[in-house]
Design a protein around this motif. Sequence first.
Motif, short mmCIF file in Angstrom:
data_model
loop_
_atom_site.label_atom_id
_atom_site.label_comp_id
_atom_site.label_asym_id
_atom_site.label_seq_id
_atom_site.Cartn_x
_atom_site.Cartn_y
_atom_site.Cartn_z
N ASN A 145 0.82 -1.22 0.00
CA ASN A 145 0.00 0.00 0.00
C ASN A 145 0.85 1.27 0.00
OD1 ASN A 145 -2.55 -1.17 -0.22
ND2 ASN A 145 -2.63 -1.58 1.97
N ALA A 146 2.13 1.14 0.34
CA ALA A 146 3.04 2.29 0.30
C ALA A 146 3.70 2.46 -1.07
CB ALA A 146 4.13 2.13 1.37
N SER A 147 3.49 1.50 -1.97
CA SER A 147 4.12 1.59 -3.28
C SER A 147 3.56 2.80 -4.04
CB SER A 147 3.93 0.31 -4.08
OG SER A 147 2.60 0.22 -4.55
N PRO A 148 4.40 3.48 -4.80
CA PRO A 148 3.97 4.69 -5.50
C PRO A 148 2.76 4.48 -6.42
CG PRO A 148 6.35 4.50 -5.58
CD PRO A 148 5.83 3.22 -4.98
N HIS A 181 -3.01 6.09 -7.09
CA HIS A 181 -4.41 5.88 -7.43
C HIS A 181 -5.32 5.80 -6.20
CE1 HIS A 181 -2.30 4.44 -11.11
NE2 HIS A 181 -3.21 5.26 -11.63
N ASN A 182 -4.78 6.14 -5.04
CA ASN A 182 -5.54 6.12 -3.79
C ASN A 182 -6.24 4.78 -3.56
OD1 ASN A 182 -4.91 8.78 -2.99
ND2 ASN A 182 -6.43 9.55 -4.45
N GLU A 183 -5.54 3.71 -3.89
CA GLU A 183 -6.08 2.36 -3.69
C GLU A 183 -5.54 1.80 -2.38
OE1 GLU A 183 -8.26 0.71 -5.52
OE2 GLU A 183 -8.36 2.16 -7.15
N GLU A 184 -6.18 0.76 -1.90
CA GLU A 184 -5.71 0.04 -0.72
C GLU A 184 -5.99 -1.43 -0.91
OE1 GLU A 184 -6.56 -0.07 4.02
OE2 GLU A 184 -6.29 1.89 3.08
N LEU A 185 -4.94 -2.24 -0.89
CA LEU A 185 -5.09 -3.67 -1.05
C LEU A 185 -5.18 -4.33 0.33
CD1 LEU A 185 -2.37 -4.33 -3.78
CD2 LEU A 185 -4.73 -3.58 -4.06
N VAL A 186 -5.92 -5.42 0.38
CA VAL A 186 -6.03 -6.21 1.61
C VAL A 186 -5.37 -7.56 1.31
CG1 VAL A 186 -7.58 -7.28 3.28
CG2 VAL A 186 -8.16 -5.06 2.27
N VAL A 187 -4.30 -7.84 2.03
CA VAL A 187 -3.49 -9.04 1.79
C VAL A 187 -4.08 -10.23 2.55
CG1 VAL A 187 -1.18 -10.00 2.17
CG2 VAL A 187 -1.44 -7.65 1.37
N TYR A 209 -4.22 -11.31 -2.68
CA TYR A 209 -4.76 -10.12 -2.04
C TYR A 209 -6.11 -9.79 -2.64
CZ TYR A 209 -3.30 -7.81 -6.35
OH TYR A 209 -3.15 -7.46 -7.66
N MET A 210 -6.85 -8.92 -1.96
CA MET A 210 -8.09 -8.39 -2.50
C MET A 210 -7.79 -6.99 -3.02
SD MET A 210 -11.02 -9.70 0.17
CE MET A 210 -10.22 -9.01 1.60
N GLY A 211 -8.07 -6.78 -4.27
CA GLY A 211 -7.81 -5.50 -4.90
C GLY A 211 -7.65 -5.70 -6.40
N LEU A 212 -7.35 -4.63 -7.08
CA LEU A 212 -7.24 -4.67 -8.54
C LEU A 212 -6.04 -5.50 -8.98
CD1 LEU A 212 -8.00 -0.92 -9.33
CD2 LEU A 212 -9.56 -2.88 -9.49
N SER A 213 -6.23 -6.28 -10.04
CA SER A 213 -5.16 -7.16 -10.54
C SER A 213 -3.99 -6.37 -11.12
CB SER A 213 -5.71 -8.11 -11.59
OG SER A 213 -6.21 -7.39 -12.70
N GLU A 214 -4.19 -5.12 -11.45
CA GLU A 214 -3.10 -4.32 -12.02
C GLU A 214 -1.97 -4.08 -11.00
OE1 GLU A 214 -4.17 0.27 -12.06
OE2 GLU A 214 -5.92 -0.93 -12.61
#
Length: 81
Positions: free
Chosen positions: A22-25, A30-36, A56-61
Amino acid sequence: MQREKQLASADDLRLLVQNAVNASPEVRQHNEELVVHEPFWHETDHAGCNWSISGYMGLSEYAEDFRSALQNVRSNYNLKS
């Protein structure tokens, strides 16, 4: 000779990977937050690590950001039994 890895609980490992990804640029931009997902134990592998995370839960990109964060944490920590 490999250096000794630190030991951490499954919850701590999950948070370490989640915070890193979540700290990756790219994710922050994109103001996203992944849940691992929760880490799971396995026999020590070729990398000298005894755990992994299936995804993880979040966008595949953000898969590459996730893999990079996971690899970094796996290189420094083992799962405490």
